[in-house]
Design an enzyme around this catalytic site. Structure first.
Site, short mmCIF file in Angstrom:
data_model
loop_
_atom_site.label_atom_id
_atom_site.label_comp_id
_atom_site.label_asym_id
_atom_site.label_seq_id
_atom_site.Cartn_x
_atom_site.Cartn_y
_atom_site.Cartn_z
N HIS A 113 58.38 5.86 62.26
CA HIS A 113 57.66 6.92 63.07
C HIS A 113 58.24 8.06 64.50
O HIS A 113 58.91 6.57 64.82
CB HIS A 113 56.24 7.31 63.44
N ASP A 116 57.65 5.17 67.01
CA ASP A 116 57.69 4.09 67.54
C ASP A 116 59.16 3.97 67.63
O ASP A 116 59.10 2.73 68.48
CB ASP A 116 57.94 3.61 65.20
N HIS A 283 45.99 2.62 50.10
CA HIS A 283 45.66 3.86 49.54
C HIS A 283 45.18 4.43 48.21
O HIS A 283 43.96 5.14 48.39
CB HIS A 283 46.54 5.09 50.23
N ASP A 308 54.51 2.26 50.17
CA ASP A 308 54.35 1.94 50.84
C ASP A 308 53.84 0.03 50.17
O ASP A 308 52.48 0.05 49.64
CB ASP A 308 53.84 2.38 52.03
N ASP A 321 45.80 -2.95 55.54
CA ASP A 321 47.49 -3.35 55.35
C ASP A 321 47.34 -4.17 55.37
O ASP A 321 48.30 -5.09 56.18
CB ASP A 321 47.54 -2.41 56.91
C1 XLS Z 1 48.77 4.89 57.08
C2 XLS Z 1 49.93 5.67 56.49
C3 XLS Z 1 50.84 5.59 57.64
C4 XLS Z 1 52.16 6.20 56.60
C5 XLS Z 1 53.39 6.49 57.84
O1 XLS Z 1 47.79 5.01 56.57
O2 XLS Z 1 50.28 4.39 55.93
O3 XLS Z 1 51.10 4.47 58.06
O4 XLS Z 1 52.95 5.06 55.61
O5 XLS Z 1 52.62 8.00 58.39
NI NI Z 2 51.81 3.82 54.78
NI NI Z 3 47.80 3.09 54.66
#
Ligand code: XLS
Ligand code: NI
Ligand code: NI
Length: 452
Positions: A113, A116, A283, A308, A321
């Site tokens: 980001h 970051d 997610h 991701d 996560d």
């Molecule tokens: C949050 C998201 C975030 C995205 C990028 O839940 O996974 O980290 O991957 O903004």
């Molecule tokens: Ni993400």
């Molecule tokens: Ni996430």
């Protein structure tokens, strides 16, 4: 304070992870915790090297910014690269740590980001200046190491100004501010040669429908994506844009709920050509789907952009996560990916964080090694199942009747309801055919143990 006097001398020279020199492939019988057991970057599977299959990326935010803070307490993780009070120097130290880590791991990509990379400034001008300074530094490090950017994005969710949303905010001045921020983030991403650009709309949704014009907010979102696309294309960006679905958290409801919802949205606003999906395992879980479901939905529309990689927790209902290690889940996903053309533009980004009490710097190595090995193993197993087992045959046989005359006519749209009726009156009650789910599941379990 000691670090203030020491830091300038140490620019780019401090070794943050002296306990590891480099991580390489040693095979499954190795017991070296700092070696890959399955990830062999050069090994060719299904016509492509593992390195090219995955394009593994480190997530800058979790690995180099996250101190382990949670709503109940501050972060216990020592981050030696976050000590300098000067924001630019701190950003450079952080980047040194990141590049040292990636180089030692043999990771070729990172994702970030905007903020970051460097802390957000007091206004847009200061932020712009900071971003440009750190981008110059990043470019140099990228050129020296060969490490690239898988995707960049803008953080449109942390700052309090975005509490009611960014592009979907009811206040136009916030939408415009988000635009200014995304313009900067696109400029930096383009400058750093980012291969893709991500939108994750954590606050693009609502907390209550009572105060929300949902239709207008979604139109704002589509307008915003279109503008960002047009701007980036004008500036020469050739990569894909990815939308990252998530059903909720931090918003009660997020507009990019899941893969199917986002695909419908992209189609409605004619964005499917430039926009694909970045799917996150956790997610999917939150949307009450399996990861394989999300992958299949995306693949079926030619829209699997990137992943991701992480995993949720079987008991917790939020985005924990964690680093991926669920082999059954990953093999199933890799089987779908292998039957498609692979990622459209993207790869596998570890959007995963160490547990709060994993406080040794070397834990970052264990986490990524485990994640990369889990994907590598899943790829090997998935490929073997597809090539050597009866899997595809079994699956195709379930649909055998559609190869026959009536089935073919039905698919071609040549039958009417009356035809189905006549057919069934003649045939009588159809024979029961087992779905054999357990047999399919056993295949994965079996091949996980005979894959080398
Ligand atoms: C949050 C998201 C975030 C995205 C990028 O839940 O996974 O980290 O991957 O903004
Ligand atoms: Ni993400
Ligand atoms: Ni996430």
């Amino acid at each position: 304070m000691a670090h203030q006097t020491i830091a300038p001398v140490l620019i780019g020279k401090q070794e943050y992870f002296p306990q590891v020199s480099s991580v390489s492939f040693e095979g499954h019988s190795s017991s070296n915790p700092f070696a890959y057991k399955f990830y062999d970057p050069a090994r060719v599977i299904a016509g492509k090297s593992m390195k090219d299959h995955f394009k593994f990326a480190v997530a800058y935010w979790h690995s180099f910014c996250g101190t382990g803070a949670d709503p109940f307490g501050s972060g216990p993780r020592p981050m030696p690269w976050l000590q300098n009070p000067d924001p630019i120097q701190k950003a450079k130290d952080k980047m040194d740590a990141a590049f040292e880590f990636m180089t030692k791991m043999g990771l070729n990509y990172y994702c970030f980001h905007d903020f970051d990379l460097v802390e957000e400034g007091s206004d847009l001008q200061v932020s712009r200046y900071r971003l440009e300074s750190i981008a110059d530094y990043a470019l140099e490090k990228q050129e020296n190491s060969g490490i690239k950017v898988l995707w960049g994005t803008a953080n449109l969710f942390s700052h309090p100004r975005y509490m009611n949303g960014a592009a979907s905010n009811p206040d136009f001045s916030i939408v415009a501010y988000a635009g200014a921020q995304v313009k900067n983030a696109l400029d930096i991403s383009i400058k750093l040669g980012a291969e893709n650009y991500v939108f994750w709309g954590g606050r693009e949704g609502y907390m209550s429908l009572l105060n929300t014009h949902m239709k207008q907010e979604q139109e704002q979102l589509a307008r915003f994506f279109t503008m960002a696309r047009d701007y980036a294309r004008k500036k020469g960006f050739k990569g894909y844009f990815f939308i990252e679905p998530k059903p909720a958290e931090p918003s009660k409801h997020q507009y990019d709920f899941d893969a199917a919802t986002v695909l419908g949205f992209l189609q409605k606003y004619d964005l499917l050509e430039d926009f694909k999906l970045n799917l996150e395992v956790n997610h999917a879980t939150l949307a009450q789907h399996t990861f394989a479901h999300e992958v299949q939905v995306a693949v079926d529309s030619g829209a699997l952009g990137s992943i991701d990689a992480n995993r949720g927790d079987e008991q917790n209902g939020w985005d924990t996560d964690q680093f991926p290690n669920n082999h059954m889940e990953l093999v199933e996903a890799m089987m779908i990916i292998l039957q498609s053309d692979g990622f459209v533009g993207g790869g596998v980004n570890f959007d995963a964080k160490l547990r709060r009490n994993s406080t040794d710097l070397e834990d970052l190595f264990y986490a990524h090694i485990g994640g990369m090995d889990a994907f590598a193993k899943a790829l090997i197993v998935a490929d073997k199942i597809l090539r050597e087992s009866d899997y595809l045959k079994m699956k195709n046989e379930r649909y055998q009747s559609f190869q026959e005359e009536k089935g073919q006519q039905f698919l071609r749209g040549e039958l009417k309801m009356e035809d189905l009726s006549i057919y069934s009156w003649n045939q009588g009650e159809p024979e029961a055919k087992s779905g054999k789910q357990e047999l399919y599941e056993n295949l994965i379990a079996e091949y996980l143990y005979r894959f080398i």
